[in-house]
Scaffold this motif. Structure first.
Motif, PDB file in Angstrom:
ATOM      1  N   ALA A 192      -6.026   9.420  -3.276  1.00 30.50           N
ATOM      2  CA  ALA A 192      -7.045   8.207  -3.138  1.00 30.50           C
ATOM      3  C   ALA A 192      -6.012   7.247  -2.427  1.00 30.50           C
ATOM      4  O   ALA A 192      -6.501   6.613  -1.482  1.00 30.50           O
ATOM      5  N   GLU A 193      -5.037   7.082  -3.148  1.00 29.22           N
ATOM      6  CA  GLU A 193      -3.925   5.918  -2.344  1.00 29.22           C
ATOM      7  C   GLU A 193      -3.379   6.061  -1.371  1.00 29.22           C
ATOM      8  O   GLU A 193      -3.482   5.419  -0.423  1.00 29.22           O
ATOM      9  N   GLY A 208       0.869  -1.202  -0.064  1.00 30.61           N
ATOM     10  CA  GLY A 208      -0.160  -0.195   0.073  1.00 30.61           C
ATOM     11  C   GLY A 208       0.804   1.136   0.068  1.00 30.61           C
ATOM     12  O   GLY A 208       0.522   2.193  -0.635  1.00 30.61           O
ATOM     13  N   ARG A 249      -5.652   4.282   6.003  1.00 29.57           N
ATOM     14  CA  ARG A 249      -6.773   3.523   6.457  1.00 29.57           C
ATOM     15  C   ARG A 249      -5.958   2.180   6.955  1.00 29.57           C
ATOM     16  O   ARG A 249      -6.417   1.603   8.156  1.00 29.57           O
ATOM     17  N   GLU A 250      -5.159   1.780   6.161  1.00 30.49           N
ATOM     18  CA  GLU A 250      -4.529   0.510   6.312  1.00 30.49           C
ATOM     19  C   GLU A 250      -3.545   0.387   7.575  1.00 30.49           C
ATOM     20  O   GLU A 250      -3.545  -0.503   8.292  1.00 30.49           O
ATOM     21  N   GLU A 269      -4.542   7.893   1.155  1.00 27.82           N
ATOM     22  CA  GLU A 269      -5.758   7.635   2.046  1.00 27.82           C
ATOM     23  C   GLU A 269      -5.997   6.266   2.518  1.00 27.82           C
ATOM     24  O   GLU A 269      -6.373   5.919   3.402  1.00 27.82           O
ATOM     25  N   ALA A 270      -6.011   5.395   1.313  1.00 32.80           N
ATOM     26  CA  ALA A 270      -6.178   3.933   1.582  1.00 32.80           C
ATOM     27  C   ALA A 270      -4.993   3.295   2.432  1.00 32.80           C
ATOM     28  O   ALA A 270      -5.220   2.588   3.455  1.00 32.80           O
ATOM     29  N   TYR A 271      -3.808   4.069   2.191  1.00 34.18           N
ATOM     30  CA  TYR A 271      -2.607   3.570   2.895  1.00 34.18           C
ATOM     31  C   TYR A 271      -2.870   3.946   4.314  1.00 34.18           C
ATOM     32  O   TYR A 271      -2.486   3.258   5.297  1.00 34.18           O
TER      33      TYR A 271
END
Length: 253
Positions: A235-236, A55, A242-243, A238-240
């Motif tokens: 977007a990427e 991620g 969250r993870e 934010e995904a990281y």
């Protein structure tokens, strides 16, 4: 439980590299730079990565087109060190720079249209340095470049300062400042000096906006691509975020 199991999946450096057309050395370099969290190690000392590292790599590669390699590196390093607010500040600075570039493009277009409508030639050089003219140091400082850059632009024909008859110092009048500003923005837009010179020659001659339309259209396109790339990077990232969550690993600087 599901998240922990996902993060615990072991990936080799080649597994991360293969999916993005990278070398395993690039993966190691990214880890050393703080772009990726520190890798785990097998009992034999081999690096192991997880979906969290995957991620981070996706986020970094997505951030680069919009923010550039250096800023994207700084953003990921800040996130991995737990300094998320610093990462957000860096992102804000990039967005502010993009907005500034858009406003500058609008100002350039407005100035060129004014030249087209009025048919004015470049202003006559001023006679009093410091009053209606400026020296190389203050102009370079105002543009955020080095005096050596202005001298290089002069050799390329982008600016044409006159010389003070007493001191020999370069004096930049209003037209020179205009040309320097236009050259600076076109350079930031990725144009080579040999491509900028004829554009500025057209501005000097007030030959109209038409010769510049292709360059201005391309400039608009570059800004739009950059803005969209920033969205993809956000977007990427934010995904990281969250993870990684509150247990995000810290890397000592």
């Amino acid at each position: 439980m599901g998240r922990n199991l996902q993060i615990s999946v072991r990936l080799r450096p080649v597994d991360l590299a293969r999916g993005h057309g990278l070398s395993t050395q690039a993966i190691r370099n990214y880890e050393a730079a703080g772009i990726l969290p520190a890798a785990g190690r097998t009992p034999h000392g081999y690096r192991t990565y997880t979906s969290l590292h995957a991620g981070a790599l996706r986020a970094f590669l997505a951030l680069m087109p919009g923010h550039g390699h250096q800023t994207a590196t700084s953003i990921m390093r800040a996130v991995n060190q737990g300094a998320v607010d610093e990462a957000f500040r860096l992102i804000d600075e990039s967005h502010a720079q993009l907005l500034d570039d858009r406003r500058t493009l609008e100002a350039v277009e407005s100035a060129l249209r004014d030249l087209e409508h009025t048919g004015e030639s470049e202003p006559e050089p001023t006679a009093v340095p410091g009053a209606d003219g400026t020296f190389i140091g203050p102009l370079a400082g105002k543009l955020g470049i080095r005096p050596a850059t202005l001298r290089k632009w002069e050799r390329a024909g982008l600016v044409r300062p006159r010389r003070d008859p007493q001191t020999g110092y370069r004096i930049y009048d209003e037209a020179d400042v205009r040309d320097a500003r236009l050259a600076h923005q076109l350079r930031r837009g990725g144009y080579l000096l040999e491509h900028i010179a004829p554009l500025i020659a057209q501005v000097r001659a007030a030959g109209g906006l038409e010769p510049l339309e292709a360059a201005l259209c391309d400039w608009h396109g570059r800004l739009s691509v950059r803005g969209r790339a920033m969205l993809a990077g956000a977007a990427e990232l934010e995904a990281y975020l969250r993870e990684s969550g509150p247990t995000r690993p810290r890397i000592e600087s």
